[in-house]
Design an enzyme around this catalytic site. Structure first.
Site, PDB file in Angstrom:
ATOM      1  N   HIS A 146      -3.531 -37.825 -14.242  1.00  0.00           N
ATOM      2  CA  HIS A 146      -4.255 -36.600 -13.892  1.00  0.00           C
ATOM      3  C   HIS A 146      -3.271 -35.470 -13.564  1.00  0.00           C
ATOM      4  O   HIS A 146      -3.372 -34.366 -14.104  1.00  0.00           O
ATOM      5  CB  HIS A 146      -5.176 -36.910 -12.699  1.00  0.00           C
ATOM      6  CG  HIS A 146      -5.931 -35.744 -12.135  1.00  0.00           C
ATOM      7  ND1 HIS A 146      -7.301 -35.651 -12.203  1.00  0.00           N
ATOM      8  CD2 HIS A 146      -5.520 -34.631 -11.461  1.00  0.00           C
ATOM      9  CE1 HIS A 146      -7.702 -34.535 -11.614  1.00  0.00           C
ATOM     10  NE2 HIS A 146      -6.633 -33.894 -11.146  1.00  0.00           N
ATOM     11  N   GLU A 147      -2.296 -35.744 -12.706  1.00  0.00           N
ATOM     12  CA  GLU A 147      -1.339 -34.691 -12.332  1.00  0.00           C
ATOM     13  C   GLU A 147      -0.514 -34.247 -13.548  1.00  0.00           C
ATOM     14  O   GLU A 147      -0.216 -33.062 -13.703  1.00  0.00           O
ATOM     15  CB  GLU A 147      -0.424 -35.166 -11.195  1.00  0.00           C
ATOM     16  CG  GLU A 147      -1.145 -35.454  -9.870  1.00  0.00           C
ATOM     17  CD  GLU A 147      -2.037 -34.312  -9.385  1.00  0.00           C
ATOM     18  OE1 GLU A 147      -1.751 -33.132  -9.687  1.00  0.00           O
ATOM     19  OE2 GLU A 147      -3.044 -34.613  -8.709  1.00  0.00           O
ATOM     20  N   HIS A 150      -2.423 -31.801 -15.607  1.00  0.00           N
ATOM     21  CA  HIS A 150      -2.238 -30.439 -15.075  1.00  0.00           C
ATOM     22  C   HIS A 150      -0.921 -29.873 -15.595  1.00  0.00           C
ATOM     23  O   HIS A 150      -0.868 -28.765 -16.129  1.00  0.00           O
ATOM     24  CB  HIS A 150      -2.192 -30.446 -13.542  1.00  0.00           C
ATOM     25  CG  HIS A 150      -3.533 -30.586 -12.883  1.00  0.00           C
ATOM     26  ND1 HIS A 150      -4.657 -29.911 -13.296  1.00  0.00           N
ATOM     27  CD2 HIS A 150      -3.922 -31.314 -11.797  1.00  0.00           C
ATOM     28  CE1 HIS A 150      -5.680 -30.225 -12.515  1.00  0.00           C
ATOM     29  NE2 HIS A 150      -5.262 -31.078 -11.595  1.00  0.00           N
ATOM     30  N   HIS A 156      -9.209 -28.416 -14.110  1.00  0.00           N
ATOM     31  CA  HIS A 156     -10.254 -29.415 -13.881  1.00  0.00           C
ATOM     32  C   HIS A 156     -11.445 -29.173 -14.808  1.00  0.00           C
ATOM     33  O   HIS A 156     -11.741 -28.034 -15.164  1.00  0.00           O
ATOM     34  CB  HIS A 156     -10.702 -29.383 -12.415  1.00  0.00           C
ATOM     35  CG  HIS A 156      -9.664 -29.929 -11.488  1.00  0.00           C
ATOM     36  ND1 HIS A 156      -9.244 -29.289 -10.352  1.00  0.00           N
ATOM     37  CD2 HIS A 156      -8.931 -31.071 -11.560  1.00  0.00           C
ATOM     38  CE1 HIS A 156      -8.313 -30.007  -9.755  1.00  0.00           C
ATOM     39  NE2 HIS A 156      -8.102 -31.090 -10.471  1.00  0.00           N
ATOM     40  N   TYR A 205     -14.036 -33.498 -10.867  1.00  0.00           N
ATOM     41  CA  TYR A 205     -14.237 -33.904  -9.475  1.00  0.00           C
ATOM     42  C   TYR A 205     -15.300 -35.002  -9.421  1.00  0.00           C
ATOM     43  O   TYR A 205     -16.150 -35.094 -10.298  1.00  0.00           O
ATOM     44  CB  TYR A 205     -14.801 -32.743  -8.645  1.00  0.00           C
ATOM     45  CG  TYR A 205     -13.884 -31.610  -8.297  1.00  0.00           C
ATOM     46  CD1 TYR A 205     -12.520 -31.647  -8.552  1.00  0.00           C
ATOM     47  CD2 TYR A 205     -14.415 -30.478  -7.677  1.00  0.00           C
ATOM     48  CE1 TYR A 205     -11.709 -30.571  -8.197  1.00  0.00           C
ATOM     49  CE2 TYR A 205     -13.615 -29.402  -7.327  1.00  0.00           C
ATOM     50  CZ  TYR A 205     -12.265 -29.456  -7.590  1.00  0.00           C
ATOM     51  OH  TYR A 205     -11.499 -28.400  -7.250  1.00  0.00           O
TER      52      TYR A 205
END
Ligand SMILES: [Ca+2]
Ligand SMILES: [Ca+2]
Ligand SMILES: [Zn+2]
Length: 653
Positions: A146-147, A150, A156, A205
């Site tokens: 996930h990071e 980014h 997101h 989220y």
């Protein structure tokens, strides 16, 4: 009382046996929970912006990284995190064209450090050293993926311009001052790359993000997705599609081949020449199986597999099924496939590679292994490690050995081949939905003990209905095991990483969203409230248990998480197929083994390349030798395919 003064050995053991340790403190900590507890107040919880960047910045060419990203692992990273970061890189390599290489002076690179939380900037900021934090509790593979998404340029999922068509943000349930985390980006400035809104994105989220009470802050317009959002298992198909579009990926760099035999062209596989019999593409076979594996439990009878009928073949007949030509880069591969054996007890399936080089332009067969096991009425998963260094094909050879008549034969389905290492151990739990639904809470089942290459024996402890207080969860712990008479191990066990994976049995390896957690043995860790080392010899800190075969061994305390995966997610996708779940284990710590390379001799000068791979404390050092006229001809890339965090340059021997 002499009895109390002279306790028996088992009394001592009972007093000293240690209790399990939960790495999450019993909580399912998402990135945003971790960062909130760390007191961070970043954009959308885990995004760092620089001065030049507004919230609406376009992710254009200038924010892209080269497809091979230079990285550096800072010394303060936790050792378990380092191992999981390397695993995350392996998923990028398998599923996309993104690769990673240790930083060797490039202008821009990602420096991974242990900050107070998990966070990254979005895109390549061209700042030279761009930092990405993998802090405490961020050492989960999906968190790291996930990071890095980014860092590669992605925001997101629920900040997309069109998100109000798909989710309703419940503004009055959001903690005061946290509303900015639910902003959207205008579609002239942030592109969704033509990919539909994805509830199963690992960039979404969860429904409870930034809530002020107990009610969800995000309500999905399609209610069924309410518990889908927020998954932290693996890249979704759409996550990968967007990544491919942004970086013009054509294929995964370690992926070689996949075949589920659903199409008549059988993925370019070919029938071998000079044998007496053929493999046939069928939907069912006399003697079994009645269905293929790809579609098992879904559309019965709709799928296909390859079958060699030993029932109709003559004794001594062989049938070869060969893959298309494949071009290895790393020089090691993992072949995996599902195999149904309804043949006679002595009939065999053997795996070969057919290798092509100057001396053998038509290829030369090299035997790899015979697949063991007597006939069984189920599809079984097999892994075979290969080491093809030149152009090659994988060859499946079925042979009717027995003279007796048998109705069935050998069947293959869902073949995958990638340049990765194979898991070391397979634990199949039959009738898994039933096990989840009918095991009382706080009741464990155990995998058979398995011994890793380095001689430590591990065992997975699984609570199918959660530990105390966690109904509806699977809880999973790794334990060390030792038998009376075991010798040769060092105690407390130093820096061994154990990975517990619940396999998503999707036919295609690139589409699998398997759930995995890794833990690492820290020889300095003390059990809470005790002077005992947690990872000390199980004969000292564990309990004696009796195996199913009556043999006895000692099991140390467990180390893992009460919140491994929810029942709801475990019942989704292909985690359970034909009723069964498959856990894959690796007691994995030697990234070195695969890195040792020899660049072939040409001339007089000899250069060596020393790299310190994986875990510092393992002291596993690999040496690569290069014999070339000048050092410039020694390629670092060819030997650094899985990524070290630390290394020295080529130097003269
Ligand atoms: Ca199939
Ligand atoms: Ca043939
Ligand atoms: Zn994020």
């Amino acid at each position: 009382m002499t009895v109390l003064l002279l306790p028996t050995y088992s009394h001592v053991r009972l007093l000293l046996s240690l209790t399990d340790y939960d790495v999450d403190g019993g909580r399912d900590l998402d990135i945003f929970d971790i960062n909130e507890e760390a007191g961070l107040n970043l954009v959308e919880g885990d995004i760092v912006l620089d001065e030049r960047q507004t919230r609406n910045s376009i992710i254009g060419d200038e924010y892209r990284w080269p497809t091979t990203i230079p990285y550096y692992m800072e010394d303060d990273l936790e050792i378990n995190a380092k191992g999981v970061i390397l695993k995350a890189f392996e998923q990028y390599r398998l599923k996309s064209c993104i690769d990673f290489k240790p930083w060797s002076g490039e202008a821009n690179y990602i420096s991974i450090f242990k900050g107070s939380g998990c966070f990254s900037s979005v895109g390549n900021r061209h700042v030279g050293k761009q930092r990405l934090s993998i802090g405490t509790n961020c050492d989960r593979i999906a968190t790291i993926e996930h990071e890095f998404l980014h860092a590669l340029g992605f925001w997101h999922e629920q900040s997309r311009a069109d998100r109000d068509d798909y989710v309703k943000i419940m503004w009055d349930r959001i903690s005061e001052g946290k509303e900015h985390n639910f902003n959207t980006y205008d579609d002239t400035t942030s592109s969704s790359l033509g990919v539909p809104y994805d509830y199963s994105s690992m960039m979404h989220y969860s429904k409870n993000a930034f809530r002020n009470g107990t009610e969800p802050t995000i309500v999905t317009k399609i209610p069924a997705f309410s518990d889908v959002i927020g998954q932290r298992m693996e890249f979704s198909d759409s996550d990968l599609l967007k990544l491919h579009r942004l970086y013009n990926c054509t294929q995964g760099s370690t992926f070689l081949d996949s075949c589920d035999f659903e199409r008549e062209n059988i993925c370019g596989m070919v029938q071998g020449q000079g044998d007496k019999a053929d493999w046939v593409r069928v939907a069912k076979a006399a003697g079994g199986p009645d269905t293929d594996y790809s579609n098992l439990g879904k559309c019965t009878g709709s799928g296909y597999f390859m079958h060699f009928s030993t029932g109709t073949a003559n004794t001594g007949d062989t049938a070869l099924l060969e893959s298309r030509l494949l071009y290895p880069i790393r020089g090691y591969q993992c072949l995996q496939f599902f195999y149904y054996n309804s043949a006679g007890a002595s009939d065999t399936l053997k795996i070969y590679v057919r290798e092509y080089d100057k001396a053998n332009p038509n290829g030369k067969l090299r035997f790899i292994k015979t697949i063991d096991g007597s006939p069984q009425e189920l599809w079984q998963l097999h892994h075979v490690s290969l080491d093809a260094k030149t152009k090659f094909r994988v060859v499946f050879e079925g042979t009717k050995v027995g003279s007796g008549s048998s109705a069935g034969g050998l069947s293959l389905d869902d073949i995958n081949l990638s340049e990765t290492t194979c898991p070391e151990f397979i634990w199949r739990v039959k009738n898994f939905s039933h096990v989840m639904d009918n095991t009382p809470a706080n009741t464990a089942i155990y995998s058979p003990p398995f011994t890793s290459k380095e001689g430590y024996t591990f065992q997975m402890k699984l609570y199918p209905n959660g530990t105390e207080g966690y109904p509806g969860e699977l809880s999973a712990y790794a334990n060390l095991v030792a038998r009376e008479g075991d010798t040769g191990q060092k105690w407390p066990c130093p820096w061994k990483q154990m990975t517990m994976m619940l396999m998503d049995q999707n036919p295609h390896i690139q589409k699998r969203m398997s759930n995995q957690r890794s833990v690492t043995t820290d020889p300095n860790m003390k059990a809470s409230g005790s002077d005992q080392f947690f990872w000390d010899d199980p004969r000292k800190v564990g309990v004696e248990v009796t195996d199913v075969d009556g043999s006895k061994y000692f099991r140390g305390p467990g180390y893992g998480t009460a919140v491994y995966i929810t029942h709801l997610r475990a019942k989704s996708r292909d985690f359970i197929k034909g009723g069964d779940a498959i856990f894959l284990h690796a007691g994995d710590n030697s990234y070195c083994r695969r890195e040792v390379g020899l660049i072939l001799p040409v001339s007089v000068h000899v250069y060596v390349f020393v790299c310190y791979a994986c875990m510092y404390a393992c002291v596993c050092v690999c040496v690569c030798v290069c014999m070339q006229r000048s050092v410039d001809q020694c390629s670092i890339d060819t030997v650094m395919t899985t990524g070290h965090h630390n290394y020295t340059k080529w130097s003269r021997l």
